[in-house]
Design a protein around this motif. Structure first.
Motif, mmCIF file in Angstrom:
data_model
loop_
_atom_site.group_PDB
_atom_site.id
_atom_site.type_symbol
_atom_site.label_atom_id
_atom_site.label_comp_id
_atom_site.label_asym_id
_atom_site.label_seq_id
_atom_site.Cartn_x
_atom_site.Cartn_y
_atom_site.Cartn_z
ATOM 1 N N GLU A 15 0.860 -1.175 0.000
ATOM 2 C CA GLU A 15 0.000 0.000 0.000
ATOM 3 C C GLU A 15 0.905 1.237 0.000
ATOM 4 O O GLU A 15 1.553 1.549 0.998
ATOM 5 C CB GLU A 15 -0.928 -0.005 1.219
ATOM 6 C CG GLU A 15 -2.065 0.983 1.049
ATOM 7 C CD GLU A 15 -3.131 0.837 2.130
ATOM 8 O OE1 GLU A 15 -2.760 0.605 3.298
ATOM 9 O OE2 GLU A 15 -4.330 0.971 1.798
ATOM 10 N N ILE A 16 0.971 1.920 -1.122
ATOM 11 C CA ILE A 16 1.899 3.041 -1.272
ATOM 12 C C ILE A 16 1.284 4.324 -0.705
ATOM 13 O O ILE A 16 1.952 5.095 -0.018
ATOM 14 C CB ILE A 16 2.253 3.258 -2.757
ATOM 15 C CG1 ILE A 16 2.640 1.933 -3.428
ATOM 16 C CG2 ILE A 16 3.344 4.301 -2.897
ATOM 17 C CD1 ILE A 16 3.989 1.421 -3.126
ATOM 18 N N LEU A 17 0.010 4.538 -1.003
ATOM 19 C CA LEU A 17 -0.714 5.679 -0.412
ATOM 20 C C LEU A 17 -1.757 5.119 0.535
ATOM 21 O O LEU A 17 -2.563 4.275 0.152
ATOM 22 C CB LEU A 17 -1.373 6.527 -1.504
ATOM 23 C CG LEU A 17 -0.434 7.154 -2.534
ATOM 24 C CD1 LEU A 17 -1.229 8.030 -3.506
ATOM 25 C CD2 LEU A 17 0.657 7.971 -1.857
ATOM 26 N N SER A 38 8.420 8.446 -0.483
ATOM 27 C CA SER A 38 7.297 8.696 0.410
ATOM 28 C C SER A 38 5.960 8.657 -0.333
ATOM 29 O O SER A 38 4.910 8.645 0.302
ATOM 30 C CB SER A 38 7.476 10.050 1.100
ATOM 31 O OG SER A 38 7.621 11.068 0.139
ATOM 32 N N GLY A 39 6.000 8.640 -1.657
ATOM 33 C CA GLY A 39 4.752 8.497 -2.404
ATOM 34 C C GLY A 39 4.314 9.751 -3.144
ATOM 35 O O GLY A 39 3.171 9.833 -3.607
ATOM 36 N N LYS A 40 5.197 10.719 -3.319
ATOM 37 C CA LYS A 40 4.821 11.973 -3.982
ATOM 38 C C LYS A 40 4.422 11.740 -5.440
ATOM 39 O O LYS A 40 3.373 12.180 -5.892
ATOM 40 C CB LYS A 40 5.991 12.981 -3.924
ATOM 41 C CG LYS A 40 6.518 13.236 -2.524
ATOM 42 C CD LYS A 40 7.643 14.236 -2.525
ATOM 43 C CE LYS A 40 8.897 13.756 -3.249
ATOM 44 N NZ LYS A 40 9.520 12.570 -2.624
ATOM 45 N N THR A 41 5.297 11.022 -6.155
ATOM 46 C CA THR A 41 4.997 10.755 -7.563
ATOM 47 C C THR A 41 3.734 9.920 -7.692
ATOM 48 O O THR A 41 2.885 10.175 -8.548
ATOM 49 C CB THR A 41 6.189 10.043 -8.227
ATOM 50 O OG1 THR A 41 7.298 10.934 -8.233
ATOM 51 C CG2 THR A 41 5.881 9.637 -9.649
ATOM 52 N N THR A 42 3.602 8.927 -6.818
ATOM 53 C CA THR A 42 2.412 8.091 -6.863
ATOM 54 C C THR A 42 1.151 8.917 -6.618
ATOM 55 O O THR A 42 0.133 8.730 -7.292
ATOM 56 C CB THR A 42 2.523 6.967 -5.816
ATOM 57 O OG1 THR A 42 3.774 6.307 -5.996
ATOM 58 C CG2 THR A 42 1.398 5.967 -5.964
ATOM 59 N N PRO A 80 5.772 14.997 -16.231
ATOM 60 C CA PRO A 80 6.217 13.834 -15.477
ATOM 61 C C PRO A 80 7.640 14.002 -14.929
ATOM 62 O O PRO A 80 8.372 14.893 -15.353
ATOM 63 C CB PRO A 80 6.152 12.697 -16.494
ATOM 64 C CG PRO A 80 6.069 13.324 -17.824
ATOM 65 C CD PRO A 80 5.755 14.768 -17.668
ATOM 66 N N GLN A 81 7.999 13.132 -13.974
ATOM 67 C CA GLN A 81 9.329 13.224 -13.356
ATOM 68 C C GLN A 81 10.415 12.896 -14.371
ATOM 69 O O GLN A 81 11.463 13.512 -14.383
ATOM 70 C CB GLN A 81 9.412 12.258 -12.166
ATOM 71 C CG GLN A 81 10.696 12.411 -11.358
ATOM 72 C CD GLN A 81 10.634 11.661 -10.034
ATOM 73 O OE1 GLN A 81 9.639 11.037 -9.697
ATOM 74 N NE2 GLN A 81 11.693 11.740 -9.271
ATOM 75 N N ALA A 82 10.145 11.922 -15.237
ATOM 76 C CA ALA A 82 11.112 11.568 -16.273
ATOM 77 C C ALA A 82 10.355 11.297 -17.560
ATOM 78 O O ALA A 82 9.276 10.721 -17.533
ATOM 79 C CB ALA A 82 11.900 10.334 -15.860
HETATM 80 N N1 LIG Z 1 5.037 0.337 -9.891
HETATM 81 C C1 LIG Z 1 5.400 0.150 -8.621
HETATM 82 N N2 LIG Z 1 5.328 -1.051 -8.053
HETATM 83 C C2 LIG Z 1 5.683 -1.231 -6.766
HETATM 84 N N3 LIG Z 1 6.122 -0.268 -5.980
HETATM 85 C C3 LIG Z 1 6.215 0.973 -6.501
HETATM 86 C C4 LIG Z 1 5.856 1.266 -7.843
HETATM 87 N N4 LIG Z 1 6.060 2.568 -8.079
HETATM 88 C C5 LIG Z 1 6.528 3.075 -6.926
HETATM 89 N N5 LIG Z 1 6.619 2.136 -5.985
HETATM 90 C C6 LIG Z 1 7.085 2.333 -4.613
HETATM 91 O O1 LIG Z 1 6.249 3.271 -4.013
HETATM 92 C C7 LIG Z 1 6.971 4.115 -3.156
HETATM 93 C C8 LIG Z 1 6.681 5.561 -3.500
HETATM 94 O O2 LIG Z 1 7.181 5.836 -4.782
HETATM 95 P P1 LIG Z 1 7.103 7.285 -5.416
HETATM 96 O O3 LIG Z 1 7.671 7.204 -6.767
HETATM 97 O O4 LIG Z 1 5.724 7.793 -5.262
HETATM 98 O O5 LIG Z 1 8.090 8.087 -4.463
HETATM 99 P P2 LIG Z 1 8.489 9.627 -4.491
HETATM 100 O O6 LIG Z 1 7.998 10.218 -3.230
HETATM 101 O O7 LIG Z 1 8.049 10.267 -5.749
HETATM 102 O O8 LIG Z 1 10.072 9.516 -4.437
HETATM 103 P P3 LIG Z 1 11.209 10.404 -5.179
HETATM 104 O O9 LIG Z 1 11.453 11.568 -4.294
HETATM 105 O O10 LIG Z 1 12.393 9.506 -5.171
HETATM 106 O O11 LIG Z 1 10.730 10.747 -6.522
HETATM 107 C C9 LIG Z 1 8.437 3.737 -3.329
HETATM 108 O O12 LIG Z 1 8.818 2.963 -2.217
HETATM 109 C C10 LIG Z 1 8.471 2.907 -4.567
HETATM 110 O O13 LIG Z 1 9.438 1.904 -4.480
#
Ligand SMILES: Nc1ncnc2c1ncn2[C@@H]1O[C@H](COP(=O)(O)OP(=O)(O)OP(=O)(O)O)[C@@H](O)[C@H]1O
Ligand SMILES: [Mg+2]
Lengths: 261, 367
Positions: A15-17, A38-42, A80-82
């Motif tokens: 559970e990411i969020l 921490s889940g920002k991109t998600t 997007p980030q990339a």
């Molecule tokens: N497709 C996926 N499948 C499984 N886990 C994922 C997937 N995408 C992201 N995650 C996990 O979800 C968590 C949050 O990822 P996210 O990309 O949202 O982080 P972030 O806050 O944007 O980080 P950053 O500052 O590095 O960009 C991370 O632990 C990542 O490993």
């Protein structure tokens, strides 16, 4: 208004969020900060309809999941980030991709204007694949800009979702790009930006959401959220706000042993 | 300066004349369209004169249809009954191969994705071969009308299944892996090849004769009924292609970014896969596998006019048709009065040409 309530995202069993509520007003830059993973991109991907999620997301009062792709494209643009680009497009051709999505191809002057706004005047004829990392990032910002050039359309605000818009920019272009975002907000549009630079966040954002392990642990004005205690806990290092005589707030790590909290 | 750079960045004067706005290659593409149209008409007409019969008699035979000239019946039959359907089929199949190549490359975001290389043609071939053998097993009553359509339909189904399989295997979370795609394509081609072999092994002598031209690809069997058979599917695919152009452009940024630009990605992928399957299925069912058109034509055009699919797709159709007619011209003159299968000509010319491109541009191959 962007209203997200009860957002949960599960990716590959994790559970990411874990239940996020986020509200953002047009006319403001809303920043999302937090450590890596921490889940920002998600969260941004959930807000833009890119990943499946529980909970509800309403943009200008409309349920995002019910809108057609082209209706959404006329309302919001996403950086997007990339980004990878297949095939050797010129810079102008890349920026035009945004034009077709938003207003229609009629406004031939927009790509040039947008490129000047992001500090890339005269780059139209260059091949995208031959640009530097920071130049590429700004080309995509120009593409986002032409997609939603007017911050308010038919009385409704338009939205810009930016994932680390300044991550590979030099300090001058960081300021330039953040100013573009703030101008867009001041003209009535909404900006949601994932940020790593806390000082830029403090300078440009009206509200900040601090994310830790899939939850928002602080939300409010930069003064309320970016406190020494909250930041030191979230980033697991000792951080301290200083006050520079000219520029004001300045968040700095404390000494060489900063990493050892 | 390498040739590639010269093509991309013509000398100042040339660029100023063709490129009104920097970075805008629209006018260049339109010029190319006009030039290709003219060349195609010329070559198409000339192709009516190529072959074992005396070519000075082709023009009167052509015009005799409209009462504008006198010609012997024999010449009229050669021009209108043999060379004309062959020319039309060449144009249709050449256009279909080049456009499906471009569409697949756009869909996979990779310049190496070609129906011939990644096993789609092999899948269509398996379908067609099954169709031929199955048609032989059907009661004679059915083989008349149904048998005629069975082969293209089976080729379509085969091409469609393999495209779908390939995309499903190579795409994870909206990203298509090139390596996986090529490897899956090789596996798919080997598997369908083996299945085709099993079927061929079980075929009768008559069926074997029908099957031989699959392996090499040939326009030699062209006649009006084959044209009628292939035309609907190919024309439908060619008509669908322009509607994909914008979406394919956006897809160059990846599926998520394309969706953010308002492209209904899933629907668009379905249409693209159906388009590829229809055109490849129809082409393979009438001419067998003809390689390299689908990979060389879009590649050349991207060098000359850029990758914008709004101009790439129509120009690919024109250049594909043109090159296939030229290849067919070589095929039927080089060892006249006998002729080579056209697949051998496109492979002998296209193979080295493609290797030359790869060697020439080692640094910029991430097109
Ligand atoms: N497709 C996926 N499948 C499984 N886990 C994922 C997937 N995408 C992201 N995650 C996990 O979800 C968590 C949050 O990822 P996210 O990309 O949202 O982080 P972030 O806050 O944007 O980080 P950053 O500052 O590095 O960009 C991370 O632990 C990542 O490993
Ligand atoms: Mg991120």
């Amino acid at each position: 208004m962007l209203e997200a309530t009860g957002i949960r995202v599960t990716l590959g069993w994790r559970e990411i969020l874990r239940g996020i509520d986020l509200f953002a007003r047009p006319g403001e830059v809303t920043a999302i900060v937090g450590p890596n993973g921490s889940g920002k991109t998600t969260l941004l991907r959930a807000l833009t309809g890119e990943v499946d999620h529980d909970g509800q997301i309403r943009l200008n009062g409309q349920d995002v999941d019910r809108l057609r792709p082209w209706q959404l494209a006329a309302m919001r643009a996403v950086l997007p980030q990339a980004t990878a680009l297949a095939f050797p497009f010129t810079v102008l051709e890349v920026v035009r991709l945004g034009l077709a999505a938003g207003l229609g191809a009629a406004r031939a002057d927009l790509p040039g204007k947008a490129l000047r706004r992001v500090g890339l005047p005269g780059f139209e004829g260059r091949l995208y694949q031959q640009l530097s990392g920071g130049e590429k990032q700004r080309v995509h910002l120009a593409r986002v800009l032409v997609q939603i050039w007017e911050p308010v359309a038919h009385g409704a605000p338009r939205w810009m979702f930016l994932d680390e818009p300044v991550s590979s920019l030099d300090i001058g272009h960081q300021l330039q790009v953040m100013q573009v975002a703030r101008d867009f907000a001041r003209a009535g549009g909404g900006v949601i930006a994932v940020m790593h630079d806390l000082n830029l966040t403090a300078m440009f954002a009206s509200s900040v959401a601090l994310m830790e392990q899939g939850l928002i642990t602080g939300f409010g004005s930069p003064d309320d959220v970016l406190t020494d205690a909250a930041l030191s806990r979230a980033y697991d290092c000792r951080l301290r706000t200083n006050h520079a005589p000219v520029t004001g707030r300045w968040i700095l790590p404390q000494g060489a042993e900063a990493g050892l909290s | 300066m390498s040739l590639l750079e010269q093509v991309r960045q013509p000398r100042r004067r040339g660029r100023a004349a063709v490129e009104a706005i920097a970075g805008d290659r629209t006018d260049r593409a339109r010029l190319l369209t006009a030039a290709l149209c003219a060349a195609l008409v010329l070559v198409a007409l000339a192709s009516l004169g190529w072959g074992a019969a005396d070519d000075t008699r082709a023009l009167p035979a052509l015009l005799s249809r409209f009462g504008l000239a006198e010609a012997e019946l024999r010449d009229r039959v050669i021009v209108w009954g043999v060379r004309m359907p062959r020319m039309v089929l060449g144009v249709l199949v050449g256009a279909a191969l080049a456009v499906t190549g471009a569409v697949m490359q756009g869909l996979f975001r990779n310049p190496l994705a070609d129906p011939g290389l990644v096993g789609v043609s092999a899948g269509a071939g398996l379908g067609a071969v099954s169709g031929i053998v199955l048609a032989g097993a059907l009661p004679a009553l059915l083989t008349g009308w149904l048998g005629l359509w069975l082969v293209p339909a089976a080729a379509f189904a085969g091409g469609w299944t393999s495209t779908l399989l390939l995309y499903a295997i190579a795409t994870r979370q909206g990203r298509t892996s090139v390596a996986t795609m090529l490897l899956a394509g090789i596996a798919l081609a080997a598997l369908t090849g083996a299945l085709t072999g099993i079927i061929v092994y079980r075929a009768t002598d008559q069926q074997l004769r029908d099957l031989t031209f699959w392996g090499m690809g040939s326009l030699a069997g062209a006649n009006w009924s084959r044209v009628m058979l292939a035309a609907p599917l190919i024309l439908a695919a060619l008509a669908a292609a322009p509607f994909l152009a914008r979406a394919l452009n956006a897809l160059a940024l990846g599926e998520a970014a394309a969706a953010h630009l308002g492209v209904p990605v899933q629907r668009m992928k379905t249409i693209a896969i159906l388009t590829v399957a229809a055109a490849v299925g129809a082409s393979v069912s009438v001419t067998g596998g003809i390689g390299f058109i689908g990979i060389v034509v879009p590649h050349l055009l991207r060098l000359m006019q850029g990758p914008d699919h709004r101009y790439l797709l129509p120009n690919a159709a024109l250049l594909g048709a043109l090159l296939l007619l030229l290849a067919d011209g070589i095929a039927r003159t080089v060892i006249a009065p006998a002729e080579l299968p056209i697949g051998i000509v496109t492979a002998t010319l296209g193979g080295p040409f493609f290797m030359w491109i790869l060697l020439r541009n080692r640094a910029v191959m991430d097109l």
